[in-house]
Structures are given as structure tokens and as C-alpha cells.
Scaffold this motif. Structure first.
Motif, PDB file in Angstrom:
ATOM      1  N   SER A 232       0.867  -1.178   0.000  1.00 36.15           N
ATOM      2  CA  SER A 232       0.000   0.000   0.000  1.00 36.15           C
ATOM      3  C   SER A 232       0.904   1.229   0.000  1.00 36.15           C
ATOM      4  CB  SER A 232      -0.933   0.003   1.223  1.00 36.15           C
ATOM      5  OG  SER A 232      -0.177  -0.009   2.420  1.00 36.15           O
TER       6      SER A 232
ATOM      7  N   LEU B  18       4.345   0.835   1.640  1.00 36.19           N
ATOM      8  CA  LEU B  18       4.399  -0.075   2.780  1.00 36.19           C
ATOM      9  C   LEU B  18       4.279  -1.508   2.279  1.00 36.19           C
ATOM     10  CD1 LEU B  18       1.833   1.695   5.156  1.00 36.19           C
ATOM     11  CD2 LEU B  18       4.261   2.219   4.879  1.00 36.19           C
TER      12      LEU B  18
ATOM     13  N   ASP C 132       3.121  -5.012   4.004  1.00 35.25           N
ATOM     14  CA  ASP C 132       2.538  -5.573   5.228  1.00 35.25           C
ATOM     15  C   ASP C 132       2.558  -4.548   6.357  1.00 35.25           C
ATOM     16  OD1 ASP C 132       2.092  -8.066   3.964  1.00 35.25           O
ATOM     17  OD2 ASP C 132       4.153  -8.681   4.386  1.00 35.25           O
ATOM     18  N   GLY C 133       2.278  -3.293   6.002  1.00 35.73           N
ATOM     19  CA  GLY C 133       2.179  -2.221   6.980  1.00 35.73           C
ATOM     20  C   GLY C 133       3.493  -1.601   7.410  1.00 35.73           C
TER      21      GLY C 133
END
Length: 242
Positions: A97, A133, A135-136
Motif C-alpha cells: 500500500s 508499505l 505488510d504495513g
């Protein structure tokens, strides 16, 4: 010819690992089963599996066989991201993301970017930034230095909001000019403090932190249009998601 298919077989399983179909710890299909599925020999499958092991994607587990390895920290290359966009696919890889989108007119203080973009040092350019990002976790700071002539047909470039599609597609629709990309360049340099902060890297103010970078340069028939530089967090592997 079947014996030469091992890169294709490796790519198939690499994609299954990347999109989470095969997760860390999952057993890989037996070589016999894979050979039957693809209509090839066990020897060809073995070559593909050796390639995946060399890339750190799989490992041998006693009593189980070949299993998917725990993934290192990874991030997509700019080239693979652009290919996804070009074919109308997802803008992000699995688990990816982006946040902190910015856009502004700024003096170009980087001699390399000025040269690649075909402007004089300290000329005003459009600078767009975002943080990718995985996985965050921050993995890449992406900077797009865009020639100011693009602002006429695409004034939205100064909006901090992300585009729903690649902005160059809009540029081509409005101008009729096709945009091409030069071969991706790889290198390294010392990270700026703002880049370390964006990537969540904790380091003393005086520390020199080297980072890997990928650079993509885009041109149309009037000359350089955009320089896209990806700055990778320390310890992140660059991967091609295709």
C-alpha cells in the motif's frame, strides 16, 4: 524444449509464494507431482526448485521436504510496478500500500536529477512523493521529479491526492504524446534525514546510512518528462513481482 522450461516453472511458484497462496512453512509440491502437473521431467522441476532455493524462497526441511521459507523484507521494483499499471492490473503487489502522498513545486537541488530531467540546477520542478508499505511496514520512499511542462496538460500533478491511474496515461490522452521509459538504473547513496524518517529508520543525526536506489527516466518526443527514484529501506530486498 521441455527441459528449458525451468525458469517458467520457477516463475509460477514464485508468484504463488508472492501472492500468499503458498505461505512460509507450507510444503512445496513433490517434484513428481509438479512434473506430472506441467508435463515435464523431474529433472526440469529440480532445476526450478534449485532456482527458488538460491533466491531464498524455499528451503529443505528434514522429514518434510522442500518448504516455503520465511520471507525477507521485500519491496517491488519500480519496473514491475509499472508493468502492472500498464496492463491495467493492480497498482500494488500483495500486501503493498502507500501513504503520505505529497506534491509541490520545488527548486531542483540534485545535480543528477537535474541532468536526467534536462533542467538547470535549481530550476523549479514538480516533486511528488509517497511511501510504500509492505505488510504495513515502510519499505520504499518514492520520489517523482517531473518537468514543469507537464503541469499545463495535467494540473492535477500539484494535488497531494494519489491518481487512480498512472498520471502519464492522462498526459498521453490530453497531449497525444507517447511516453517511453529508459532501462531501470540501480545504485546506492547516503539517505537524507527526511528519507530515514519516512522509512522509520532510527539512526544518530550524524550517522551516514547507505540505501539502495532504483531510478526510472521517462521521455516523450519533447525530451525528459519524469525521473522516478525509489529509495529502499536498509535490509529490504528488491523483487520483481511479475
Amino acid at each position: 524444449m521441455a527441459e528449458k522450461r525451468f525458469p517458467e516453472i520457477a516463475a509460477h511458484f514464485r508468484q504463488l509464494i508472492d501472492d500468499g497462496t503458498l505461505r512460509p512453512g507450507d510444503p512445496m509440491p513433490s517434484m513428481t507431482a509438479a512434473a506430472e502437473e506441467f508435463g515435464i521431467t523431474v529433472t526440469t522441476v529440480n532445476k526450478a526448485y534449485r532456482m527458488l532455493k538460491a533466491e531464498g524462497l524455499t528451503l529443505a526441511k528434514p522429514g518434510v521436504g522442500t518448504v516455503v521459507a520465511v520471507r525477507p523484507k521485500i519491496a517491488s521494483t519500480g519496473a514491475s510496478r509499472l508493468r502492472r499499471i500498464a496492463r491495467g492490473g493492480k497498482p500494488y503487489a500483495s500486501g503493498e500500500s502507500s501513504v503520505n502522498h505529497t506534491a509541490e513545486l520545488r527548486s531542483c537541488a540534485d545535480p543528477d536529477i537535474a541532468t536526467q530531467l534536462g533542467v538547470d540546477l535549481h530550476d523549479e520542478i514538480i516533486l511528488r512523493t509517497r511511501v510504500f508499505l509492505r505488510d504495513g511496514v515502510p519499505s520504499v520512499v518514492a520520489l517523482s521529479a517531473i518537468h514543469p511542462r507537464a503541469l499545463g496538460p495535467v494540473p492535477e500533478l500539484l494535488s497531494g491526492e494519489p491518481f487512480e491511474r498512472f498520471w502519464q496515461e492522462i498526459y498521453t490522452e490530453r497531449t497525444g504524446r507517447e511516453v517511453t521509459r529508459l532501462p531501470e538504473r540501480r545504485g546506492a547513496r547516503l539517505a537524507a534525514r527526511s528519507e530515514l524518517d519516512a522509512l522509520g529508520v532510527v539512526a544518530p543525526p550524524s550517522a551516514a546510512v547507505p540505501v539502495l536506489i532504483l531510478m526510472n527516466v521517462f521521455l516523450d518526443d519533447e525530451g525528459p518528462l519524469e525521473v522516478w527514484e525509489d529509495v529502499y529501506a536498509p535490509g529490504v530486498w528488491q523483487v520483481d513481482d511479475e
